[in-house]
Design a protein around this motif. Structure first.
Motif, PDB file in Angstrom:
ATOM      1  N   MET A   1       7.179  -7.547  13.908  1.00 36.99           N
ATOM      2  CA  MET A   1       6.319  -6.442  13.777  1.00 36.99           C
ATOM      3  C   MET A   1       4.759  -6.699  14.534  1.00 36.99           C
ATOM      4  N   ASN A   2       4.529  -5.891  15.137  1.00 34.72           N
ATOM      5  CA  ASN A   2       3.327  -6.113  15.970  1.00 34.72           C
ATOM      6  C   ASN A   2       2.185  -6.082  14.970  1.00 34.72           C
ATOM      7  N   GLN A   3       1.115  -6.381  15.385  1.00 33.21           N
ATOM      8  CA  GLN A   3      -0.132  -6.166  14.374  1.00 33.21           C
ATOM      9  C   GLN A   3      -0.642  -4.831  14.119  1.00 33.21           C
ATOM     10  N   GLU A   4      -0.542  -3.998  15.076  1.00 36.57           N
ATOM     11  CA  GLU A   4      -0.883  -2.620  14.611  1.00 36.57           C
ATOM     12  C   GLU A   4       0.170  -1.929  13.597  1.00 36.57           C
ATOM     13  N   ARG A   5       1.384  -2.454  13.614  1.00 34.03           N
ATOM     14  CA  ARG A   5       2.145  -1.755  12.755  1.00 34.03           C
ATOM     15  C   ARG A   5       1.929  -2.563  11.421  1.00 34.03           C
ATOM     16  N   PHE A   6       1.713  -3.764  11.254  1.00 32.49           N
ATOM     17  CA  PHE A   6       1.322  -4.476  10.119  1.00 32.49           C
ATOM     18  C   PHE A   6       0.251  -3.837   9.256  1.00 32.49           C
ATOM     19  N   ASN A   7      -0.756  -3.772  10.208  1.00 29.17           N
ATOM     20  CA  ASN A   7      -2.189  -3.324   9.724  1.00 29.17           C
ATOM     21  C   ASN A   7      -1.832  -1.720   9.226  1.00 29.17           C
ATOM     22  N   LEU A   8      -1.168  -1.018   9.726  1.00 26.75           N
ATOM     23  CA  LEU A   8      -0.583   0.514   9.357  1.00 26.75           C
ATOM     24  C   LEU A   8      -0.089   0.165   7.946  1.00 26.75           C
ATOM     25  N   LEU A   9       0.952  -0.658   7.961  1.00 27.01           N
ATOM     26  CA  LEU A   9       1.669  -0.936   6.445  1.00 27.01           C
ATOM     27  C   LEU A   9       1.017  -1.198   5.514  1.00 27.01           C
ATOM     28  N   GLU A  10       0.045  -2.280   5.881  1.00 29.64           N
ATOM     29  CA  GLU A  10      -0.852  -2.829   4.831  1.00 29.64           C
ATOM     30  C   GLU A  10      -1.820  -1.651   4.232  1.00 29.64           C
ATOM     31  N   ASN A  11      -2.256  -0.783   5.288  1.00 31.63           N
ATOM     32  CA  ASN A  11      -3.073   0.400   4.700  1.00 31.63           C
ATOM     33  C   ASN A  11      -2.283   1.323   3.767  1.00 31.63           C
ATOM     34  N   TYR A  12      -1.133   1.664   4.468  1.00 32.73           N
ATOM     35  CA  TYR A  12      -0.458   2.444   3.545  1.00 32.73           C
ATOM     36  C   TYR A  12      -0.105   2.021   2.122  1.00 32.73           C
ATOM     37  N   ILE A  13       0.086   0.629   1.756  1.00 39.20           N
ATOM     38  CA  ILE A  13       0.436   0.058   0.732  1.00 39.20           C
ATOM     39  C   ILE A  13      -0.908   0.497  -0.083  1.00 39.20           C
ATOM     40  N   LYS A  14      -2.111  -0.121   0.560  1.00 35.45           N
ATOM     41  CA  LYS A  14      -3.583  -0.197  -0.170  1.00 35.45           C
ATOM     42  C   LYS A  14      -3.422   1.208  -0.889  1.00 35.45           C
ATOM     43  N   VAL A  15      -3.359   2.465  -0.112  1.00 33.92           N
ATOM     44  CA  VAL A  15      -3.536   3.840  -0.418  1.00 33.92           C
ATOM     45  C   VAL A  15      -2.411   4.556  -1.387  1.00 33.92           C
ATOM     46  N   GLY A  16      -1.283   3.746  -1.569  1.00 32.63           N
ATOM     47  CA  GLY A  16      -0.293   4.237  -2.346  1.00 32.63           C
ATOM     48  C   GLY A  16       0.823   4.945  -1.584  1.00 32.63           C
ATOM     49  N   VAL A  17       0.828   4.999  -0.225  1.00 32.12           N
ATOM     50  CA  VAL A  17       1.862   5.937   0.408  1.00 32.12           C
ATOM     51  C   VAL A  17       3.323   5.381  -0.007  1.00 32.12           C
ATOM     52  N   SER A  18       4.168   6.195  -0.331  1.00 36.93           N
ATOM     53  CA  SER A  18       5.425   5.751  -1.010  1.00 36.93           C
ATOM     54  C   SER A  18       6.375   7.046  -0.870  1.00 36.93           C
ATOM     55  N   PRO A  19       7.600   6.913  -0.557  1.00 37.25           N
ATOM     56  CA  PRO A  19       8.342   5.703   0.142  1.00 37.25           C
ATOM     57  C   PRO A  19       8.091   5.488   1.744  1.00 37.25           C
ATOM     58  N   LEU A  20       8.116   4.316   1.937  1.00 38.56           N
ATOM     59  CA  LEU A  20       7.966   3.930   3.363  1.00 38.56           C
ATOM     60  C   LEU A  20       9.159   3.663   4.130  1.00 38.56           C
ATOM     61  N   LEU A  21       9.436   3.645   5.289  1.00 36.57           N
ATOM     62  CA  LEU A  21      10.706   3.288   6.002  1.00 36.57           C
ATOM     63  C   LEU A  21      10.149   2.332   7.084  1.00 36.57           C
ATOM     64  N   VAL A  22      10.269   0.993   7.277  1.00 31.09           N
ATOM     65  CA  VAL A  22       9.669   0.107   7.959  1.00 31.09           C
ATOM     66  C   VAL A  22      11.109  -0.641   8.725  1.00 31.09           C
ATOM     67  N   LYS A  23      10.736  -0.900   9.964  1.00 34.09           N
ATOM     68  CA  LYS A  23      11.737  -1.137  10.900  1.00 34.09           C
ATOM     69  C   LYS A  23      11.825  -2.775  10.947  1.00 34.09           C
ATOM     70  N   ASN A  24      12.602  -3.909  11.029  1.00 30.20           N
ATOM     71  CA  ASN A  24      12.466  -4.979  11.413  1.00 30.20           C
ATOM     72  C   ASN A  24      11.587  -5.759  10.690  1.00 30.20           C
ATOM     73  N   ILE A  25      11.818  -5.729   9.350  1.00 33.77           N
ATOM     74  CA  ILE A  25      10.687  -6.466   8.473  1.00 33.77           C
ATOM     75  C   ILE A  25      11.525  -6.987   7.364  1.00 33.77           C
ATOM     76  N   SER A  26      11.412  -8.229   6.964  1.00 34.36           N
ATOM     77  CA  SER A  26      12.070  -8.887   5.869  1.00 34.36           C
ATOM     78  C   SER A  26      11.622  -8.473   4.494  1.00 34.36           C
ATOM     79  N   SER A  27      12.459  -8.200   3.583  1.00 35.67           N
ATOM     80  CA  SER A  27      12.177  -8.059   2.343  1.00 35.67           C
ATOM     81  C   SER A  27      11.176  -9.322   1.636  1.00 35.67           C
TER      82      SER A  27
END
Length: 133
Positions: A1-27
């Protein structure tokens, strides 16, 4: 996962966006999480009876316990690895944030993982419930 996608994921989690679909990331990338493998049997997903009492599934009990420590992440892993028709068993969790008669904790975020090559192997109704990163 590139840094931009990681930052986006981190921000979505912080604000509580759910459910999310993420590609190529381990649980394993998510702290304070409970992982459900996509090939889980329906009986293990929804709960069971003990005598006449309907009991929540084991993963749900883990989720409740971990939710006491703050935000908890429920990860549905590798959804693209099961048949498209079978993926609908997760709709109740994704759409209503509950399983059977049990509501997910208010501080629970849902993340669905898949491999990059298989994004088109996701059920349309399931896909429509997800914010994609």
């Amino acid at each position: 996962m590139n840094q931009e996608r990681f930052n986006l994921l981190e921000n979505y989690i912080k604000v509580g966006v759910s459910p999310l679909l993420v590609k190529n990331i381990s649980s394993h990338s998510f702290r304070n999480s409970v992982v459900i493998e996509s090939n889980i049997k329906q009986s293990e997903l929804n709960g069971h009876y003990e005598n006449t009492l309907f009991c929540p599934p084991m993963w749900y009990q883990d989720l409740l316990q971990k939710s006491k420590n703050g935000t908890v992440v429920l990860v549905i892993e590798n959804i693209n690895e099961i048949r498209v028709e079978e993926q609908t068993k997760f709709i109740e969790i994704l759409k209503y944030k509950k399983v059977s008669t049990f509501d997910l904790p208010k501080n629970c975020l849902i993340v669905v993982t898949c491999s990059d090559a298989s994004i088109y192997k996701i059920n349309e109704e399931v896909y429509s419930l997800l914010a994609q990163i």
